[in-house]
Write an enzyme that holds these catalytic residues in place. Structure first.
Site, PDB file in Angstrom:
ATOM      1  N   HIS A  83     -60.884  47.608  -4.894  1.00  0.00           N
ATOM      2  CA  HIS A  83     -60.515  48.978  -4.543  1.00  0.00           C
ATOM      3  C   HIS A  83     -59.086  49.281  -4.992  1.00  0.00           C
ATOM      4  CE1 HIS A  83     -59.708  52.201  -1.252  1.00  0.00           C
ATOM      5  NE2 HIS A  83     -60.002  52.752  -2.403  1.00  0.00           N
ATOM      6  N   SER A 104     -64.456  53.229  -2.559  1.00  0.00           N
ATOM      7  CA  SER A 104     -63.470  53.296  -1.487  1.00  0.00           C
ATOM      8  C   SER A 104     -64.161  53.430  -0.134  1.00  0.00           C
ATOM      9  CB  SER A 104     -62.534  54.485  -1.699  1.00  0.00           C
ATOM     10  OG  SER A 104     -63.273  55.685  -1.702  1.00  0.00           O
ATOM     11  N   GLU A 113     -57.491  46.287  -2.827  1.00  0.00           N
ATOM     12  CA  GLU A 113     -58.281  45.612  -1.803  1.00  0.00           C
ATOM     13  C   GLU A 113     -59.408  44.871  -2.517  1.00  0.00           C
ATOM     14  OE1 GLU A 113     -57.995  48.263   2.243  1.00  0.00           O
ATOM     15  OE2 GLU A 113     -59.211  49.136   0.659  1.00  0.00           O
ATOM     16  N   ASN A 126     -58.238  52.622   4.608  1.00  0.00           N
ATOM     17  CA  ASN A 126     -58.879  53.827   5.123  1.00  0.00           C
ATOM     18  C   ASN A 126     -59.162  53.730   6.615  1.00  0.00           C
ATOM     19  OD1 ASN A 126     -58.912  55.717   3.077  1.00  0.00           O
ATOM     20  ND2 ASN A 126     -60.731  54.855   2.121  1.00  0.00           N
TER      21      ASN A 126
END
Lengths: 286, 263
Positions: free
Chosen positions: A139, A118, A151, A189
């Site tokens: 991800h 991540s 992802e 993120n």
């Protein structure tokens, strides 16, 4: 299409991914170095399936059939028949790089090697592999069973064929892929950073209180949780380390700069819900 | 409807009152519709009058560039044009009865700075006004150092009469939600610039992976790129930090239009 998928690491993410893949009728080989963790991982999947059966979302036969599709593996050499191997071990670059070297030796030349990182660079994890074009990032979000997004991260040397096959696989297991370039924080993120960062700044500048900021973001913004509630849930330490890692990976870009409030709370052991002390106090009885 | 709550008995006198609304579209229309639906007599003017002026669902809306006598509350809803905002506030200050408060959007200019433009400083209170925000049952309100508690109380009762609660925050550019939200949008446009993913995929990722109610780019379109950009430029000027540097692509978009709709 991948017919046989290996998953390395039977922790929360690894077992969750195994569950999702097995449910879409693909054979899974679940590996962990630690025998106990492996057994616990399998048990977690079984317990989750049992709950699904109780809720009428899965039949007993489907449970048995799906569990049979997941095989425990204690040696990497047992993963050689896999077309895709997804790594979900600890977020440590050295460990992951080393593992990928081993995966290369224990897989066919055409096997796609995926990392569930991540926060680390996919290109860097791939760097120890001689054919880097077959290394990719996938991800998954926690919990992998319910979160729809994956992802799909293209490393510097990942081939387009590998990206396409990964996207096809993600769709096949009922998830929604987004194509992402290998950059710090990827999309989620990164774009989520200001939600926490600006909330901390507003708090630090006394523009509003923790409760007010949470209420405003929820009621006016329509967010399901306020930034402080969410940091308490994620863990203030986890949130702080993600922010710090992004700040470093972007060579001090001020948009990702962590806030001293976070650091002080981590230092004093106020990590959120898990320690019962964070931005809020979580007492069973007051 | 919500008007029948107990608290509204104290706002009965307000409920028949005249409100003067001036500023930018679509906030002017949003507030006008809301106030008119709650029984206010609404007089409305635009910085740039739309042509044709849209039809309002409620009766009691009168476009009027002059401020009639006996207005109880004035609203100034501009975020992108400081000069015009100044003129509007001066006009409100001159024409409204001395007891009438002025609620002015303080998202891009602090209420305190705005109050320095007018004579009767005590009557100006900042509000968090951005397009679509008025749909929600909570409003950010920023009193200034000059605002007496009585004025804040009138503002609170006004919002109660509109079926809303208020949250009192410090008077700072960007307030709470506009600052957080516009910085999320800014970050998403930097990500587009860096080619991290397509605008469509960024929206999908934030909704599915972070549980955001809207993707940042579709959210920017809902609010209006110009408004979002004005908030970010104001934050950058006010805080003077690189952290608030506005994405050059977003600035371009704000001037040229919204190309990613076609993507």
């Amino acid at each position: 299409m991948f017919k046989h998928v290996g998953i390395v690491g039977a922790g929360t993410m690894g077992s969750g991914i195994a569950q999702v893949v097995a449910l879409s009728k693909i054979d899974v080989a679940l590996y962990d170095v630690n025998d106990t963790l492996l057994r616990q991982g399998i048990e977690r999947i079984r317990a989750d399936f049992r709950k699904a059966v109780e809720r009428g979302k899965l039949t007993q036969e489907q449970l048995t059939e799906t569990m049979e599709r997941i095989r425990s593996r204690t040696s990497l050499s047992e993963l050689t028949s896999c077309d895709l191997i997804i790594e979900a071990v600890i977020e440590d670059l050295r460990v992951k790089k080393d593992l990928f070297k081993h995966l290369e030796q224990n897989s066919k030349a055409t096997t796609v090697l995926a990392t569930n990182t991540s926060s680390l660079s996919v290109s860097s994890i791939a760097s120890g592999v001689s054919k880097q074009e077959r290394v990719i990032g996938m991800h998954f979000f926690n919990p992998a069973q319910t979160m729809k997004l994956i992802e799909v991260i293209r490393g510097e040397q990942t081939s387009e064929a590998v990206v396409s096959s990964a996207i096809e696989f993600v769709k096949h297991i009922g998830k929604i892929p987004v194509r992402v370039k290998d950059t710090p924080g990827f999309v989620v993120n990164r774009v989520a950073r200001p939600f926490y960062g600006e909330a901390l700044r507003l708090l630090g500048e006394n523009v509003a209180s923790v409760e007010q900021i949470d209420r405003i973001t929820k009621v006016i913004g329509g967010f399901a949780m306020g930034p402080f509630e969410l940091m308490d849930l994620i863990g203030i330490d986890v949130n702080f380390s993600v922010t710090q890692s992004m700040y470093e990976q972007y060579f001090g870009e001020p948009r990702y700069r962590p806030h001293p409030i976070q650091k002080r709370m981590v230092e004093s052991g106020m990590l959120g819900k898990k320690t019962k002390r964070g931005f809020y106090v979580y007492d069973d009885k007051i | 409807m919500a008007q029948k709550t107990k608290e509204n008995s104290s706002t009965a006198e307000l409920a028949k009152a005249k409100v003067y609304i001036i500023g930018e579209t679509p906030m002017v229309e949003e507030y006008t519709e809301l106030c008119a639906s709650r029984g206010y007599d609404v007089f409305v003017a635009w910085n740039d009058p739309p042509n044709p002026v849209r039809k309002f669902n409620s009766s009691g809306v009168k476009p009027s560039t002059t401020i009639p006598s006996g207005v109880s509350i004035g609203l100034e809803l501009s975020n992108t044009n400081t000069e015009q905002k100044k003129k509007n506030l001066e006009k409100l200050d001159k024409s409204l009865p001395p007891t009438a408060p002025i609620l002015s959007s303080s998202v891009t200019i602090s209420a305190t700075e705005q109050s320095s433009w007018i004579v009767q400083k005590h009557r100006l209170v900042g509000i968090g006004a951005l397009p679509t925000f008025v749909e929600k049952r909570l409003v950010e309100v920023a009193p200034t150092v000059f605002s007496p508690t009585e004025t804040v109380e009138v503002v609170r009762r006004f919002y109660v009469s509109l079926g809303k609660e208020i949250e009192l925050v410090q008077d700072r550019v960007g307030m709470v939600l506009p600052r957080i939200l516009c910085q999320i949008i800014n970050e998403s446009i930097f990500a587009v610039t860096d080619d991290v993913a397509t605008p469509k995929d960024i929206d999908a990722a934030m909704k599915l992976g972070a549980n955001h109610p809207f993707g940042p780019i579709e959210w920017a379109e809902k609010i209006g790129i110009k408004q979002v950009c004005a908030v970010l430029v104001a934050l950058h000027n006010d805080l003077n930090e690189d952290r608030y540097r506005v994405s050059p692509l977003l600035k371009q978009m704000s001037i040229a239009g919204e190309w990613w709709k076609s993507q």
